[in-house]
Design a protein around this motif. Structure first.
Motif, PDB file in Angstrom:
ATOM      1  N   ASN A  76     -49.818  61.121  40.861  1.00  0.00           N
ATOM      2  CA  ASN A  76     -48.637  61.683  41.520  1.00  0.00           C
ATOM      3  C   ASN A  76     -48.610  63.197  41.342  1.00  0.00           C
ATOM      4  O   ASN A  76     -49.502  63.775  40.713  1.00  0.00           O
ATOM      5  N   TYR A  81     -42.357  63.256  39.648  1.00  0.00           N
ATOM      6  CA  TYR A  81     -42.095  62.250  40.673  1.00  0.00           C
ATOM      7  C   TYR A  81     -40.841  62.652  41.466  1.00  0.00           C
ATOM      8  O   TYR A  81     -39.779  62.921  40.858  1.00  0.00           O
ATOM      9  N   HIS A 275     -50.422  65.005  35.504  1.00  0.00           N
ATOM     10  CA  HIS A 275     -48.980  64.765  35.672  1.00  0.00           C
ATOM     11  C   HIS A 275     -48.514  63.792  34.607  1.00  0.00           C
ATOM     12  O   HIS A 275     -49.333  63.116  33.964  1.00  0.00           O
ATOM     13  N   THR A 278     -46.439  58.116  36.160  1.00  0.00           N
ATOM     14  CA  THR A 278     -45.625  57.828  37.338  1.00  0.00           C
ATOM     15  C   THR A 278     -44.653  56.670  37.084  1.00  0.00           C
ATOM     16  O   THR A 278     -43.478  56.736  37.475  1.00  0.00           O
ATOM     17  N   GLN A 281     -41.693  57.630  35.011  1.00  0.00           N
ATOM     18  CA  GLN A 281     -40.806  58.513  35.782  1.00  0.00           C
ATOM     19  C   GLN A 281     -39.987  57.713  36.797  1.00  0.00           C
ATOM     20  O   GLN A 281     -38.812  57.999  37.027  1.00  0.00           O
ATOM     21  N   ALA A 282     -40.619  56.712  37.423  1.00  0.00           N
ATOM     22  CA  ALA A 282     -39.889  55.903  38.410  1.00  0.00           C
ATOM     23  C   ALA A 282     -38.779  55.107  37.721  1.00  0.00           C
ATOM     24  O   ALA A 282     -37.667  54.966  38.262  1.00  0.00           O
TER      25      ALA A 282
END
Ligand code: PLP
Length: 412
Positions: A76, A81, A275, A278, A281-282
């Protein structure tokens, strides 16, 4: 057997020069001792595991996979995100941090922000001004970039602006690092007047502040104060974290920076880890956007408030004359200072022998001092355990100052 690196050359010759400043810190050793089985630890800085919203995380983890499928597990954007950055904008605004999505970068914990800020801003010998005492994890992160430190004096209301003004006059300070709210290690909070005074000094001296704010959500009483960022957003990089209000193992922190500097933070982060994860973060995006944080935070406060009260009550009951301590309105730590002749390292050793650990405060001072101080964590143990621990620490301290050798029993 795992071999050590070829011994034809001393290891020091292979290592980069910066490692000379990167030794293991004393607190890591103390935490190792404190985590031994049977030890009652007021030493750590961990959130209570029972504060983690396990059921909510389980549900959100399923929802994210069901709704986003493989995208939640894909590479990502380095910036973070998108839905998380979007959800952070109103979350931050409610704290008094005004920003657009472009100012926000998601990191693997606010520790990642501390390292990246120093990586982007600090060349060997540049001067960083820090509070005295200060968060050791920041000093560990900064050390790799070989700065020089100057220490700003503090009192019960946090850094003293007059001392900061003097330092800024005398030294070419490149970066100021502060934890203005429920500071680690002291639990102290910078007053509103001083926040404004610090912001004015940043402007007058054109100095950048790294404002580290992991604890402001953990407020057990009183009114929230605006961050320094609110008074000088062009001179402040603000950082906070999900570690204390969701779960530290998810490793999710974020920065708010002027956009030109945010671009550099992204460039530097790209080289470190591309990064932040993901999937985590979601989950955090849904935790914020669907109102779970707002619903869960009161449970965390209800868990910690009585523990803080128990620790304060035990200090009131058991601390002998000559002791002083902070009365933190939030956060995770209480800071105590014994009488001038107190040997806190000796007290620590006796207490550890008896199964109770805390952190001697001197380790939080980059340039010496604090020999009679200690940091006591109140989030990791239940109230009766905290009370027993304080009573034993103080009984031992009193016995030491009476010149009596105290045997400290292991608390049940
Ligand atoms: C003042 C301060 N800054 C930063 C951190 C790092 O937190 P994170 O888990 O977000 O990396 C901590 C952790 O305890 C802290 O006390």
């Amino acid at each position: 057997m795992i071999p050590s690196i070829a011994d034809s050359r001393p290891l020091e010759e292979r290592l980069a020069r910066r490692t000379a400043r990167m030794g293991a810190n004393a607190i890591r050793e103390i935490l190792k001792v404190a985590s031994q089985p049977g030890m009652v630890s007021l030493a750590g800085g961990l959130p209570a595991p029972e504060s983690f919203p396990l059921e909510i995380i389980r549900t959100l983890a399923d929802d994210v996979l069901a709704e986003q499928g493989a995208a939640a597990l894909q590479y990502n954007a380095t910036e973070g995100y998108g839905p998380l950055r979007e959800a952070l904008v109103p979350f931050l605004a409610a704290r008094g941090v005004e920003t657009g999505i472009d100012g926000i970068t998601v990191f693997s914990g606010s520790q990642g922000v501390l390292d990246t800020m120093a990586k982007v801003l600090i060349s060997t010998g540049d001067v960083i001004a820090i509070e005295s005492p200060s968060y050791l994890g920041a000093i560990s992160a900064f050390n790799a970039y070989e700065p020089n430190y100057v220490s700003v004096a503090t009192d019960e209301d946090g850094v003293i602006p007059e001392d900061l003004a003097r330092l800024l006059d005398e030294h070419p300070v490149k970066l100021l690092y502060l934890v203005p709210t429920f500071q680690n290690p002291t639990g102290r909070t910078l007053s509103l007047a001083r926040r404004k005074a610090v912001a004015e000094l940043l402007r007058a001296h054109d100095v950048l502040l790294l404002e580290d704010d992991p604890y402001s959500s953990l407020r057990y009483e009183g009114e929230a104060l605006p961050p320094i960022h609110a008074f000088a957003p062009e001179h402040v990089v603000y950082t906070s974290t999900f570690s204390k209000v969701l779960a530290p193992g998810l490793r999710l922190g974020f920065s708010v920076a002027p956009t030109d500097l945010a671009r550099w933070l992204v460039i530097a982060k790209q080289g470190v880890d591309l990064h932040t994860n993901t999937y985590g973060q979601a989950i955090a995006a849904a935790y914020l956007a669907e109102g779970h944080l707002a619903a869960h935070l009161p449970h965390i406060l209800d868990l910690y408030r009585p523990r803080r009260d128990a620790l304060l009550g035990a200090m009131d009951t058991y601390a002998p004359p000559g002791w002083r301590w902070s009365r933190p309105a939030g956060g995770m730590f209480l800071w105590a200072e014994g009488p001038a002749e107190l040997d806190v390292l000796g007290l620590y050793e006796r207490c550890v022998a008896g199964g109770i650990a805390f952190v001697p405060g001197q380790f939080f001072f980059a340039n010496g001092g604090g020999e009679t101080t200690m940091r006591l964590n109140f989030t990791s143990a239940e109230a009766p355990v905290l009370e027993r621990a304080v009573s034993e620490i103080m009984r031992t301290a009193a016995a030491m100052s009476d010149g009596v050798s105290a045997a400290v029993p292991v608390p049940a």
